[in-house]
Scaffold this motif. Structure first.
Motif, PDB file in Angstrom:
ATOM      1  N   GLU A 127      39.017  86.268  57.238  1.00 51.92           N
ATOM      2  CA  GLU A 127      38.761  85.711  55.943  1.00 51.92           C
ATOM      3  C   GLU A 127      39.823  86.072  55.205  1.00 51.92           C
ATOM      4  N   ILE A 128      40.480  85.079  54.132  1.00 52.99           N
ATOM      5  CA  ILE A 128      41.687  85.237  53.379  1.00 52.99           C
ATOM      6  C   ILE A 128      41.184  86.210  52.260  1.00 52.99           C
ATOM      7  N   ILE A 129      42.125  87.400  52.164  1.00 54.66           N
ATOM      8  CA  ILE A 129      41.794  88.337  51.202  1.00 54.66           C
ATOM      9  C   ILE A 129      42.957  88.151  49.951  1.00 54.66           C
ATOM     10  N   ASP A 130      44.039  87.706  50.571  1.00 51.57           N
ATOM     11  CA  ASP A 130      44.850  87.669  49.605  1.00 51.57           C
ATOM     12  C   ASP A 130      46.100  86.533  50.121  1.00 51.57           C
ATOM     13  N   SER A 131      46.996  86.361  49.129  1.00 53.51           N
ATOM     14  CA  SER A 131      47.975  85.359  49.481  1.00 53.51           C
ATOM     15  C   SER A 131      49.636  85.792  48.851  1.00 53.51           C
ATOM     16  N   ILE A 132      50.690  85.445  49.632  1.00 55.53           N
ATOM     17  CA  ILE A 132      52.029  85.574  48.838  1.00 55.53           C
ATOM     18  C   ILE A 132      52.698  84.119  48.977  1.00 55.53           C
ATOM     19  N   SER A 133      53.222  83.929  47.784  1.00 59.27           N
ATOM     20  CA  SER A 133      53.773  82.486  47.867  1.00 59.27           C
ATOM     21  C   SER A 133      55.373  82.707  48.231  1.00 59.27           C
ATOM     22  N   PHE A 134      55.683  81.460  48.664  1.00 59.45           N
ATOM     23  CA  PHE A 134      56.921  81.321  49.244  1.00 59.45           C
ATOM     24  C   PHE A 134      57.670  80.882  47.986  1.00 59.45           C
ATOM     25  N   LYS A 135      58.171  81.782  47.147  1.00 59.90           N
ATOM     26  CA  LYS A 135      59.012  81.470  46.126  1.00 59.90           C
ATOM     27  C   LYS A 135      60.291  82.566  45.658  1.00 59.90           C
ATOM     28  N   GLU A 136      60.959  82.136  45.040  1.00 59.52           N
ATOM     29  CA  GLU A 136      62.236  83.048  44.350  1.00 59.52           C
ATOM     30  C   GLU A 136      61.475  84.219  43.719  1.00 59.52           C
ATOM     31  N   GLY A 137      61.924  85.458  44.026  1.00 60.38           N
ATOM     32  CA  GLY A 137      61.725  86.591  43.398  1.00 60.38           C
ATOM     33  C   GLY A 137      60.713  87.555  44.192  1.00 60.38           C
TER      34      GLY A 137
ATOM     35  N   ILE B 150      49.265  84.085  53.984  1.00 64.12           N
ATOM     36  CA  ILE B 150      48.133  84.690  53.649  1.00 64.12           C
ATOM     37  C   ILE B 150      47.808  86.069  54.198  1.00 64.12           C
ATOM     38  N   LYS B 151      47.077  86.824  53.691  1.00 60.44           N
ATOM     39  CA  LYS B 151      46.608  88.170  54.093  1.00 60.44           C
ATOM     40  C   LYS B 151      45.135  88.067  54.512  1.00 60.44           C
ATOM     41  N   LEU B 152      45.103  88.054  56.111  1.00 58.92           N
ATOM     42  CA  LEU B 152      43.779  87.650  56.576  1.00 58.92           C
ATOM     43  C   LEU B 152      43.076  88.883  57.030  1.00 58.92           C
ATOM     44  N   LYS B 153      41.921  89.070  56.549  1.00 60.97           N
ATOM     45  CA  LYS B 153      41.044  90.136  57.208  1.00 60.97           C
ATOM     46  C   LYS B 153      40.664  89.925  58.700  1.00 60.97           C
ATOM     47  N   ILE B 154      40.978  90.983  59.652  1.00 61.57           N
ATOM     48  CA  ILE B 154      40.342  90.905  61.176  1.00 61.57           C
ATOM     49  C   ILE B 154      39.472  91.982  61.225  1.00 61.57           C
ATOM     50  N   PRO B 155      38.601  91.483  62.301  1.00 56.19           N
ATOM     51  CA  PRO B 155      38.598  90.396  62.971  1.00 56.19           C
ATOM     52  C   PRO B 155      37.775  89.107  62.337  1.00 56.19           C
ATOM     53  N   GLN B 156      37.452  89.616  61.136  1.00 56.80           N
ATOM     54  CA  GLN B 156      36.608  88.269  60.282  1.00 56.80           C
ATOM     55  C   GLN B 156      37.057  87.076  60.142  1.00 56.80           C
TER      56      GLN B 156
ATOM     57  N   CYS C  37      49.883  86.108  57.912  1.00 55.03           N
ATOM     58  CA  CYS C  37      50.080  85.127  58.747  1.00 55.03           C
ATOM     59  C   CYS C  37      50.916  84.050  57.893  1.00 55.03           C
ATOM     60  N   LYS C  38      51.869  83.272  58.389  1.00 51.13           N
ATOM     61  CA  LYS C  38      52.693  82.521  57.810  1.00 51.13           C
ATOM     62  C   LYS C  38      52.069  81.055  58.105  1.00 51.13           C
ATOM     63  N   ILE C  39      51.878  80.159  56.823  1.00 49.00           N
ATOM     64  CA  ILE C  39      51.537  78.914  57.042  1.00 49.00           C
ATOM     65  C   ILE C  39      52.824  77.873  57.381  1.00 49.00           C
ATOM     66  N   ILE C  40      52.378  77.504  58.706  1.00 43.26           N
ATOM     67  CA  ILE C  40      53.734  76.622  59.204  1.00 43.26           C
ATOM     68  C   ILE C  40      53.348  75.144  59.169  1.00 43.26           C
ATOM     69  N   LYS C  41      52.176  74.786  58.826  1.00 39.40           N
ATOM     70  CA  LYS C  41      51.908  73.454  58.738  1.00 39.40           C
ATOM     71  C   LYS C  41      50.504  73.225  57.911  1.00 39.40           C
TER      72      LYS C  41
ATOM     73  N   LYS D 100      56.812  92.609  44.898  1.00 45.70           N
ATOM     74  CA  LYS D 100      58.030  93.536  44.563  1.00 45.70           C
ATOM     75  C   LYS D 100      57.985  94.664  45.562  1.00 45.70           C
ATOM     76  N   GLU D 101      56.895  94.898  46.019  1.00 44.79           N
ATOM     77  CA  GLU D 101      56.764  95.761  47.436  1.00 44.79           C
ATOM     78  C   GLU D 101      56.306  95.262  48.590  1.00 44.79           C
ATOM     79  N   PRO D 102      56.688  95.540  49.846  1.00 42.83           N
ATOM     80  CA  PRO D 102      56.009  94.795  50.960  1.00 42.83           C
ATOM     81  C   PRO D 102      54.487  95.213  51.060  1.00 42.83           C
ATOM     82  N   LEU D 103      53.802  94.334  51.623  1.00 46.97           N
ATOM     83  CA  LEU D 103      52.402  94.798  52.008  1.00 46.97           C
ATOM     84  C   LEU D 103      52.338  95.573  53.215  1.00 46.97           C
ATOM     85  N   ILE D 104      53.242  95.511  53.991  1.00 46.70           N
ATOM     86  CA  ILE D 104      53.384  96.069  55.264  1.00 46.70           C
ATOM     87  C   ILE D 104      54.300  96.955  55.582  1.00 46.70           C
ATOM     88  N   GLN D 105      54.473  98.066  56.412  1.00 41.86           N
ATOM     89  CA  GLN D 105      55.408  98.736  56.977  1.00 41.86           C
ATOM     90  C   GLN D 105      56.106  97.947  58.115  1.00 41.86           C
ATOM     91  N   LEU D 106      57.369  97.783  57.973  1.00 37.50           N
ATOM     92  CA  LEU D 106      58.218  97.079  59.299  1.00 37.50           C
ATOM     93  C   LEU D 106      59.314  97.950  59.684  1.00 37.50           C
TER      94      LEU D 106
END
Length: 240
Positions: free
Chosen positions: A168-178, A160-166, A125-129, A232-238
């Motif tokens: 809960e935030i289990i991880d996050s990815i920063s919007f940054k270079e690299g 943020i990587k969100l556990k569903i349906p609970q 889930c992307k933080i938009i605000k 370095k690698e995507p957390l999901i397959q798209l």
């Protein structure tokens, strides 16, 4: 009749281009309920069941399947056939063991990507605000309509990587270079690459990002169009 149709139905030729329905097949199609995703960025659950997954041949059959609670969205059964399903949502049919994640295809069309059993329990889930609440806590407004209260310091644009349906935030990815970004708007929609440069302007001009694809091609897009999906690698397959 016309008045009723305007409330519950949508003329097919007015439906978003990414909806996989023939515009001339019939005059009306289902109109999404107000929900987490806008009509332009979602698919009604009935269209997913009947036209994409094809687990039903008719609207009547699809409504019965949905009403029985056989289709789960983000880990919860949804019985509203008009429920809007959007980008990054997890669609599951427990009866058949099939699970999908909603991704982006050509020209921004929403697609359903089959995923593994172990990947159905989380979504990105992307933080938009974000808003500061009383007591110093922060409320995050996420791209899928969720609001999440946290103590941690996240930035707008982080994912943020969100556990569903609970939820809960289990991880996050920063919007940054690299880090890796998926483009969700504009002419490069659906392309994935490394964020090489982020340009933040102090004017009315939009913030921009330069993305470098795996084959070393670079392009510029708007910051708001970039959805980080990993380091370095995507957390999901798209995609395919």
């Amino acid at each position: 009749m016309a008045k009723m149709g305007s409330r519950k139905h949508l003329k097919r030729f007015k439906s978003p281009r990414h909806w996989p329905i023939p515009p001339k097949e019939s005059k009306w199609t289902v109109k999404p309920s107000p929900g987490p995703h806008s009509m332009e960025n979602s698919l009604p659950l009935l269209i997913i069941v009947r036209d994409i997954l094809r687990v039903a041949d008719t609207s009547k059959e699809a409504k019965k399947i949905i009403n029985r609670g056989e289709i789960f969205i983000d880990g919860r059964p949804r019985k509203d056939y008009k429920f809007p399903v959007g980008f990054m949502d997890v669609v599951e049919i427990p009866k058949t063991g099939e699970t999908y994640r909603v991704g982006l295809g050509e020209k921004g069309a929403l697609t359903l990507q089959p995923i593994k059993e172990e990947d159905k329990n989380f979504k990105l889930c992307k933080i938009i605000k974000k808003t500061t609440l009383k007591g110093g806590k922060t409320q995050l407004n996420l791209h899928d309509g969720r609001n999440h209260t946290v103590d941690e310091n996240f930035k707008v644009g982080d994912v943020i990587k969100l556990k569903i349906p609970q939820q809960e935030i289990i991880d996050s990815i920063s919007f940054k270079e690299g880090n890796l970004g998926l483009v969700t708007g504009g002419k490069h929609t659906g392309e994935i690459g490394t964020i090489k440069k982020i340009t933040i302007t102090r004017s009315s001009m939009p913030n921009t990002v330069i993305i470098e694809t795996q084959d070393k091609k670079s392009f510029m897009t708007l910051k708001d169009y970039v959805f980080v999906i990993g380091e370095k690698e995507p957390l999901i397959q798209l995609g395919g």
